[in-house]
Design a protein around this motif. Structure first.
Motif, PDB file in Angstrom:
ATOM      1  N   TYR A   1       0.838  -1.203   0.000  1.00  0.00           N
ATOM      2  CA  TYR A   1       0.000   0.000   0.000  1.00  0.00           C
ATOM      3  C   TYR A   1       0.871   1.251   0.000  1.00  0.00           C
ATOM      4  O   TYR A   1       0.668   2.180  -0.811  1.00  0.00           O
ATOM      5  CB  TYR A   1      -0.923  -0.003   1.217  1.00  0.00           C
ATOM      6  CG  TYR A   1      -1.834   1.203   1.315  1.00  0.00           C
ATOM      7  CD1 TYR A   1      -3.151   1.120   0.911  1.00  0.00           C
ATOM      8  CD2 TYR A   1      -1.359   2.429   1.825  1.00  0.00           C
ATOM      9  CE1 TYR A   1      -3.996   2.230   1.000  1.00  0.00           C
ATOM     10  CE2 TYR A   1      -2.189   3.536   1.907  1.00  0.00           C
ATOM     11  CZ  TYR A   1      -3.505   3.427   1.493  1.00  0.00           C
ATOM     12  OH  TYR A   1      -4.329   4.523   1.565  1.00  0.00           O
ATOM     13  N   ILE A   2       1.825   1.293   0.914  1.00  0.00           N
ATOM     14  CA  ILE A   2       2.702   2.471   0.999  1.00  0.00           C
ATOM     15  C   ILE A   2       3.566   2.586  -0.257  1.00  0.00           C
ATOM     16  O   ILE A   2       3.706   3.677  -0.832  1.00  0.00           O
ATOM     17  CB  ILE A   2       3.597   2.384   2.251  1.00  0.00           C
ATOM     18  CG1 ILE A   2       2.749   2.325   3.517  1.00  0.00           C
ATOM     19  CG2 ILE A   2       4.538   3.591   2.307  1.00  0.00           C
ATOM     20  CD1 ILE A   2       3.552   2.164   4.793  1.00  0.00           C
ATOM     21  N   TYR A   3       4.131   1.459  -0.669  1.00  0.00           N
ATOM     22  CA  TYR A   3       5.027   1.444  -1.827  1.00  0.00           C
ATOM     23  C   TYR A   3       4.316   1.990  -3.068  1.00  0.00           C
ATOM     24  O   TYR A   3       4.854   2.845  -3.795  1.00  0.00           O
ATOM     25  CB  TYR A   3       5.498   0.009  -2.054  1.00  0.00           C
ATOM     26  CG  TYR A   3       6.611  -0.149  -3.075  1.00  0.00           C
ATOM     27  CD1 TYR A   3       7.579   0.829  -3.248  1.00  0.00           C
ATOM     28  CD2 TYR A   3       6.693  -1.307  -3.854  1.00  0.00           C
ATOM     29  CE1 TYR A   3       8.613   0.662  -4.168  1.00  0.00           C
ATOM     30  CE2 TYR A   3       7.721  -1.481  -4.780  1.00  0.00           C
ATOM     31  CZ  TYR A   3       8.679  -0.487  -4.923  1.00  0.00           C
ATOM     32  OH  TYR A   3       9.684  -0.644  -5.836  1.00  0.00           O
ATOM     33  N   TYR A   4       3.105   1.532  -3.310  1.00  0.00           N
ATOM     34  CA  TYR A   4       2.350   1.984  -4.484  1.00  0.00           C
ATOM     35  C   TYR A   4       2.008   3.469  -4.385  1.00  0.00           C
ATOM     36  O   TYR A   4       2.241   4.243  -5.329  1.00  0.00           O
ATOM     37  CB  TYR A   4       1.073   1.159  -4.629  1.00  0.00           C
ATOM     38  CG  TYR A   4       0.115   1.738  -5.651  1.00  0.00           C
ATOM     39  CD1 TYR A   4       0.362   1.615  -7.020  1.00  0.00           C
ATOM     40  CD2 TYR A   4      -1.018   2.446  -5.245  1.00  0.00           C
ATOM     41  CE1 TYR A   4      -0.500   2.164  -7.958  1.00  0.00           C
ATOM     42  CE2 TYR A   4      -1.887   2.987  -6.176  1.00  0.00           C
ATOM     43  CZ  TYR A   4      -1.619   2.849  -7.528  1.00  0.00           C
ATOM     44  OH  TYR A   4      -2.463   3.408  -8.455  1.00  0.00           O
ATOM     45  N   HIS A   5       1.457   3.897  -3.266  1.00  0.00           N
ATOM     46  CA  HIS A   5       1.004   5.273  -3.146  1.00  0.00           C
ATOM     47  C   HIS A   5       2.162   6.269  -3.129  1.00  0.00           C
ATOM     48  O   HIS A   5       2.027   7.387  -3.656  1.00  0.00           O
ATOM     49  CB  HIS A   5       0.129   5.431  -1.901  1.00  0.00           C
ATOM     50  CG  HIS A   5      -1.242   4.833  -2.051  1.00  0.00           C
ATOM     51  ND1 HIS A   5      -1.484   3.489  -1.842  1.00  0.00           N
ATOM     52  CD2 HIS A   5      -2.431   5.390  -2.424  1.00  0.00           C
ATOM     53  CE1 HIS A   5      -2.775   3.244  -2.061  1.00  0.00           C
ATOM     54  NE2 HIS A   5      -3.367   4.370  -2.410  1.00  0.00           N
ATOM     55  N   LEU A   6       3.284   5.883  -2.554  1.00  0.00           N
ATOM     56  CA  LEU A   6       4.454   6.756  -2.623  1.00  0.00           C
ATOM     57  C   LEU A   6       4.990   6.828  -4.050  1.00  0.00           C
ATOM     58  O   LEU A   6       5.415   7.892  -4.514  1.00  0.00           O
ATOM     59  CB  LEU A   6       5.545   6.255  -1.676  1.00  0.00           C
ATOM     60  CG  LEU A   6       5.322   6.482  -0.179  1.00  0.00           C
ATOM     61  CD1 LEU A   6       6.475   5.900   0.627  1.00  0.00           C
ATOM     62  CD2 LEU A   6       5.166   7.978   0.137  1.00  0.00           C
ATOM     63  N   SER A   7       4.976   5.692  -4.741  1.00  0.00           N
ATOM     64  CA  SER A   7       5.455   5.660  -6.126  1.00  0.00           C
ATOM     65  C   SER A   7       4.619   6.557  -7.017  1.00  0.00           C
ATOM     66  O   SER A   7       5.136   7.187  -7.957  1.00  0.00           O
ATOM     67  CB  SER A   7       5.434   4.223  -6.667  1.00  0.00           C
ATOM     68  OG  SER A   7       6.284   3.392  -5.923  1.00  0.00           O
ATOM     69  N   MET A   8       3.309   6.627  -6.719  1.00  0.00           N
ATOM     70  CA  MET A   8       2.401   7.458  -7.513  1.00  0.00           C
ATOM     71  C   MET A   8       2.347   8.896  -7.005  1.00  0.00           C
ATOM     72  O   MET A   8       1.704   9.760  -7.622  1.00  0.00           O
ATOM     73  CB  MET A   8       0.986   6.863  -7.478  1.00  0.00           C
ATOM     74  CG  MET A   8       0.848   5.478  -8.092  1.00  0.00           C
ATOM     75  SD  MET A   8       1.172   5.453  -9.880  1.00  0.00           S
ATOM     76  CE  MET A   8       2.818   4.703  -9.889  1.00  0.00           C
ATOM     77  N   GLY A   9       3.011   9.155  -5.877  1.00  0.00           N
ATOM     78  CA  GLY A   9       2.993  10.494  -5.295  1.00  0.00           C
ATOM     79  C   GLY A   9       1.657  10.878  -4.712  1.00  0.00           C
ATOM     80  O   GLY A   9       1.315  12.061  -4.642  1.00  0.00           O
ATOM     81  N   ILE A  10       0.887   9.880  -4.267  1.00  0.00           N
ATOM     82  CA  ILE A  10      -0.466  10.155  -3.770  1.00  0.00           C
ATOM     83  C   ILE A  10      -0.686   9.590  -2.366  1.00  0.00           C
ATOM     84  O   ILE A  10      -1.821   9.366  -1.940  1.00  0.00           O
ATOM     85  CB  ILE A  10      -1.534   9.578  -4.728  1.00  0.00           C
ATOM     86  CG1 ILE A  10      -1.318   8.059  -4.925  1.00  0.00           C
ATOM     87  CG2 ILE A  10      -1.523  10.311  -6.053  1.00  0.00           C
ATOM     88  CD1 ILE A  10      -2.415   7.387  -5.732  1.00  0.00           C
ATOM     89  N   PHE A  11       0.400   9.350  -1.625  1.00  0.00           N
ATOM     90  CA  PHE A  11       0.234   8.767  -0.284  1.00  0.00           C
ATOM     91  C   PHE A  11      -0.458   9.768   0.644  1.00  0.00           C
ATOM     92  O   PHE A  11      -0.093  10.946   0.698  1.00  0.00           O
ATOM     93  CB  PHE A  11       1.581   8.375   0.317  1.00  0.00           C
ATOM     94  CG  PHE A  11       1.462   7.783   1.702  1.00  0.00           C
ATOM     95  CD1 PHE A  11       1.056   6.470   1.871  1.00  0.00           C
ATOM     96  CD2 PHE A  11       1.722   8.559   2.826  1.00  0.00           C
ATOM     97  CE1 PHE A  11       0.928   5.922   3.144  1.00  0.00           C
ATOM     98  CE2 PHE A  11       1.599   8.028   4.103  1.00  0.00           C
ATOM     99  CZ  PHE A  11       1.201   6.704   4.250  1.00  0.00           C
ATOM    100  N   ASP A  12      -1.455   9.276   1.385  1.00  0.00           N
ATOM    101  CA  ASP A  12      -2.208  10.089   2.326  1.00  0.00           C
ATOM    102  C   ASP A  12      -2.210   9.368   3.674  1.00  0.00           C
ATOM    103  O   ASP A  12      -2.719   8.248   3.792  1.00  0.00           O
ATOM    104  CB  ASP A  12      -3.648  10.297   1.826  1.00  0.00           C
ATOM    105  CG  ASP A  12      -4.456  11.202   2.742  1.00  0.00           C
ATOM    106  OD1 ASP A  12      -4.845  10.756   3.833  1.00  0.00           O
ATOM    107  OD2 ASP A  12      -4.684  12.355   2.342  1.00  0.00           O
TER     108      ASP A  12
END
Length: 324
Positions: free
Chosen positions: A272-283
């Motif tokens: 979850y973190i890896y994907y959202h950080l990669s997309m620049g959309i982590f909340d």
């Protein structure tokens, strides 16, 4: 139940009661029946369980009654021990109460984690410790790992699950360490002498991290696939990141001590973190709600736990990059 009041209001043990005597429930004061003779363990029973106004006495198996009786006799050799002592302020009756400080609850059958947590909270409210004693035969191990279901985990206090052997009365403390995936945990165990049960305190030192095997990670992914859900987070993030079971980054294999408190798999929350950080959309707020906690009494505050997970993620991500 094993204790009732006679006509004078005096408490009496079932094995000391007479067949034709009149006895009353110490909680709701309705008549109870002595069951003995062909029954191996003498005990009292309501005519109908719903007659008990507070519904505190539940039907107990003969094994439960015998184990409670045998532990009572043994523990009374070392401590002032009460059996079925009614704690009116929280409307609970522990199987055994030692020195008004430690409640022993014998739980041989599975009940809801919510009930375990509610009753544990009641004892904590009175400043009492509690040990939930599970049937030792129900604990499954495999090498260095122990399998624990949601019910068994809910009885854990201070990172320890307690069991009792109904035949030998041996009480065992199972110290639970890291999650090993698939409802498995690292563990250490030791037997507790009954004369030490009130003062028993044990803290173990664990390694900071634990590394899952490739076989375990593949089994976790296989289990996710078996759910056949297009909304499965693990499979979705793997697909979006172009990952396969053979190309997962090394840091996904490393687990933290805190992960034993969450339902999310060791792979799922890191992806979850890896994907959202990669997309620049982590909340952070959305991640907070994504994490699902287990039903455990002594679990850390969720906000603190989530912060620990984030700190750990950044640490192992950086570490895996450093050794790549």
């Amino acid at each position: 139940m094993y204790i009732a009041n006679d006509e004078q209001g005096t408490q009496i043990l079932a094995h000391n009661a007479v067949k034709n005597g009149r006895y009353y429930c110490p909680v709701c004061d309705t008549p109870v029946v002595l069951k003995a003779g062909s029954v191996k363990v003498p005990h009292f029973s309501h005519h109908h369980i719903l007659q008990c106004s507070r519904y505190l006495y539940k039907r107990e198996s003969l094994l439960h009654l015998k184990l409670k009786h045998d532990l009572y006799l043994e523990l009374n050799r070392f401590y002032v021990t009460a059996m079925e002592y009614y704690l009116e302020s929280i409307e609970q009756i522990p199987d055994l109460l030692i020195e008004q400080r430690l409640a022993l609850e014998i739980q041989l059958s599975r009940i809801s984690p919510e009930l375990i947590l509610s009753r544990t909270a009641g004892y904590y409210k009175l400043g009492m410790r509690v040990m939930w004693l599970l049937d030792e035969k129900e604990i499954k191990t495999e090498g260095l790992h122990v399998y624990l279901n949601h019910f068994q985990l809910s009885t854990m206090t201070n990172d320890i699950v307690y069991t009792v052997n109904p035949d030998t009365l041996i009480v065992t403390a199972w110290h639970i360490g890291h999650t090993a995936g698939l409802n498995r945990f690292t563990f250490k165990k030791e037997n507790i002498e009954l004369h030490e049960i009130l003062t028993y305190v044990k803290s173990d030192v664990w390694d900071e991290t634990y590394t899952l095997t490739r076989g375990t990670v593949k089994k976790i992914i296989q289990r996710e696939k078996a759910q056949k859900s297009v909304l499965n987070p693990t499979l979705t993030y793997m697909y979006q990141l172009g990952l396969t079971p053979d190309t997962l980054p090394a840091f996904l294999y490393i687990t933290s001590f805190e992960e034993r408190y969450i339902i999310n798999s060791p792979i799922e929350w890191k992806l979850y973190i890896y994907y959202h950080l990669s997309m620049g959309i982590f909340d952070r707020e959305k991640f907070f709600h994504f994490i699902k906690l287990r039903a455990i009494s002594d679990i850390p505050n969720k906000k603190t736990l989530v912060q620990s997970l984030l700190t750990f993620y950044l640490k192992v991500f950086r570490f895996s990059k450093d050794i790549a």
